[in-house]
Write an enzyme that holds these catalytic residues in place. Structure first.
Site, PDB file in Angstrom:
ATOM      1  N   HIS A   1      -6.655  -6.825  -9.294  1.00 27.64           N
ATOM      2  CA  HIS A   1      -5.540  -7.121 -10.189  1.00 27.64           C
ATOM      3  C   HIS A   1      -4.759  -5.861 -10.509  1.00 27.64           C
ATOM      4  O   HIS A   1      -3.528  -5.832 -10.452  1.00 27.64           O
ATOM      5  CB  HIS A   1      -6.043  -7.759 -11.482  1.00 27.64           C
ATOM      6  CG  HIS A   1      -4.937  -8.118 -12.432  1.00 27.64           C
ATOM      7  ND1 HIS A   1      -4.373  -7.214 -13.316  1.00 27.64           N
ATOM      8  CD2 HIS A   1      -4.279  -9.287 -12.614  1.00 27.64           C
ATOM      9  CE1 HIS A   1      -3.404  -7.816 -13.996  1.00 27.64           C
ATOM     10  NE2 HIS A   1      -3.340  -9.084 -13.593  1.00 27.64           N
TER      11      HIS A   1
ATOM     12  N   LEU B   1     -12.401 -13.911 -10.448  1.00 24.58           N
ATOM     13  CA  LEU B   1     -13.657 -14.618 -10.629  1.00 24.58           C
ATOM     14  C   LEU B   1     -13.501 -16.116 -10.844  1.00 24.58           C
ATOM     15  O   LEU B   1     -14.479 -16.819 -11.114  1.00 24.58           O
ATOM     16  CB  LEU B   1     -14.414 -13.969 -11.792  1.00 24.58           C
ATOM     17  CG  LEU B   1     -14.570 -12.451 -11.597  1.00 24.58           C
ATOM     18  CD1 LEU B   1     -15.075 -11.781 -12.851  1.00 24.58           C
ATOM     19  CD2 LEU B   1     -15.468 -12.146 -10.416  1.00 24.58           C
ATOM     20  N   ALA B   2     -12.263 -16.592 -10.716  1.00 26.14           N
ATOM     21  CA  ALA B   2     -11.993 -18.025 -10.846  1.00 26.14           C
ATOM     22  C   ALA B   2     -10.624 -18.301 -10.241  1.00 26.14           C
ATOM     23  O   ALA B   2      -9.815 -17.392 -10.053  1.00 26.14           O
ATOM     24  CB  ALA B   2     -12.026 -18.450 -12.313  1.00 26.14           C
TER      25      ALA B   2
ATOM     26  N   GLU C   1      -1.767   1.682  -7.411  1.00 25.27           N
ATOM     27  CA  GLU C   1      -1.469   1.877  -6.002  1.00 25.27           C
ATOM     28  C   GLU C   1      -2.792   1.964  -5.231  1.00 25.27           C
ATOM     29  O   GLU C   1      -3.793   2.435  -5.785  1.00 25.27           O
ATOM     30  CB  GLU C   1      -0.666   3.173  -5.803  1.00 25.27           C
ATOM     31  CG  GLU C   1       0.689   3.188  -6.505  1.00 25.27           C
ATOM     32  CD  GLU C   1       1.652   2.150  -5.941  1.00 25.27           C
ATOM     33  OE1 GLU C   1       1.473   1.773  -4.752  1.00 25.27           O
ATOM     34  OE2 GLU C   1       2.549   1.719  -6.678  1.00 25.27           O
TER      35      GLU C   1
ATOM     36  N   GLY D   1      -6.782 -19.640 -10.234  1.00 20.81           N
ATOM     37  CA  GLY D   1      -5.725 -19.483 -11.217  1.00 20.81           C
ATOM     38  C   GLY D   1      -4.436 -19.077 -10.520  1.00 20.81           C
ATOM     39  O   GLY D   1      -4.342 -19.091  -9.287  1.00 20.81           O
TER      40      GLY D   1
ATOM     41  N   HIS E   1      -2.890 -16.239 -10.008  1.00 18.80           N
ATOM     42  CA  HIS E   1      -2.923 -15.106  -9.070  1.00 18.80           C
ATOM     43  C   HIS E   1      -3.421 -15.547  -7.697  1.00 18.80           C
ATOM     44  O   HIS E   1      -2.855 -15.166  -6.667  1.00 18.80           O
ATOM     45  CB  HIS E   1      -3.815 -13.980  -9.601  1.00 18.80           C
ATOM     46  CG  HIS E   1      -3.248 -13.257 -10.774  1.00 18.80           C
ATOM     47  ND1 HIS E   1      -1.940 -12.811 -10.823  1.00 18.80           N
ATOM     48  CD2 HIS E   1      -3.818 -12.882 -11.945  1.00 18.80           C
ATOM     49  CE1 HIS E   1      -1.730 -12.204 -11.974  1.00 18.80           C
ATOM     50  NE2 HIS E   1      -2.844 -12.236 -12.674  1.00 18.80           N
TER      51      HIS E   1
END
Length: 288
Positions: free
Chosen positions: A53, A111-112, A89, A114, A116
């Site tokens: 992320h 971890l799930a 970066e 969604g 993203h």
């Protein structure tokens, strides 16, 4: 005077030599596997791109780099790269652009399910020349639960307790949170797997975008007579959310998942899983 000789010294040297020879043999086998019988070079495996992320916390970048090194150690012949959705970066588009038209499997360090996983990552990848497929997120999975369990034990969770202590104990599984209902389904599943492993209730809680909060979950457990409550950090790396959730722990809080060996195995499992499917996002299909 001559120094005394210990047989243990020989065994330690032999162990380290054997480890080195095994690693060289593994790397040589990987190289030979890329050469056909007629001497021509076979195409290598698709690249594995870890998709983090990103965080303003400098520990996050060092943590995902350490995880990347563990993955490389487990599979030396596999090209492994790193790309970020935001804040750090290299960015995911930069990493994929540098790969050119290479085939790549994107493994989200999330971890799930969604937004993203479903939108951001595929859309960022579609704007690059690479031929990509996106693996499922890391959770839910038994290897994720193995990591959560180990991190709790490291923080002070006792693996053996009497019945009275167990009846007063519980865990809050702290996750980032998402408005996507699938995210909650996945986190609930992880919480249930962890509860089965620990033998105590595990309540999911969220740092943002979903309820309950960690504080609310702790209060709900206290109302049920559970006053010995640990917070299990369901975060890949240190960051603002992980820190905030840990600070709300009434007892102990585990460290983020980090570069645990089970996490490296889980990354490779998701990579292999994605290769077993046929769906590839080619750049020319991005606007279809």
């Amino acid at each position: 005077m001559t120094a005394s000789h210990h047989p243990h010294d020989d065994s330690t040297t032999l162990d380290s030599t054997a480890h080195l020879m095994n690693r060289i043999s593994s790397q040589l086998a990987d190289q030979l596997s890329l050469v056909s019988l007629d001497g021509s070079r076979r195409p290598g495996p698709p690249a594995l791109v870890l998709v983090a992320h990103g965080s303003r916390d400098p520990r996050a970048l060092s943590t995902v780099r350490a995880l990347m090194e563990r993955v490389r150690e487990l599979r030396p012949g596999l090209p492994v790269h790193l790309g970020h959705i935001e804040l750090n970066e290299p960015s995911l588009p930069d990493t994929l652009t540098a790969l050119g038209t290479t085939d790549a499997v994107l493994v989200p360090l999330l971890l799930a399910r969604g937004y993203h996983v479903k939108r951001d990552i595929p859309e960022l990848a579609a704007d690059t020349p690479a031929r990509t497929r996106v693996a499922p997120p890391l959770g839910p999975h038994p290897l994720l639960v193995e990591t959560l369990y180990d991190r709790l034990v490291e923080a002070g969770w006792r693996t053996r307790t009497d019945d009275r202590t167990r009846r007063g104990s519980a865990v809050v599984l702290a996750a980032a949170g998402s408005r996507d209902p699938d995210s909650k389904v996945d986190t609930n599943h992880t919480a249930q797997l962890l509860a089965d492993r620990l033998g105590v209730p595990v309540i999911p809680a969220y740092a943002s975008a979903a309820t309950p909060t960690v504080q609310a979950a702790v209060r709900a457990l206290a109302a049920r007579g559970r006053h010995r409550v640990a917070v299990a950090s369901c975060f890949t790396a240190p960051g603002r959310f992980a820190t905030q959730c840990a600070e709300q722990a009434p007892w102990i809080a585990s460290a983020p998942l980090g570069a645990h060996p089970a996490m490296a195995r889980l990354v490779l499992h998701r990579y292999d899983q994605a290769l077993a499917t046929t769906e590839v996002t080619a750049p020319e299909l991005a606007t279809a």
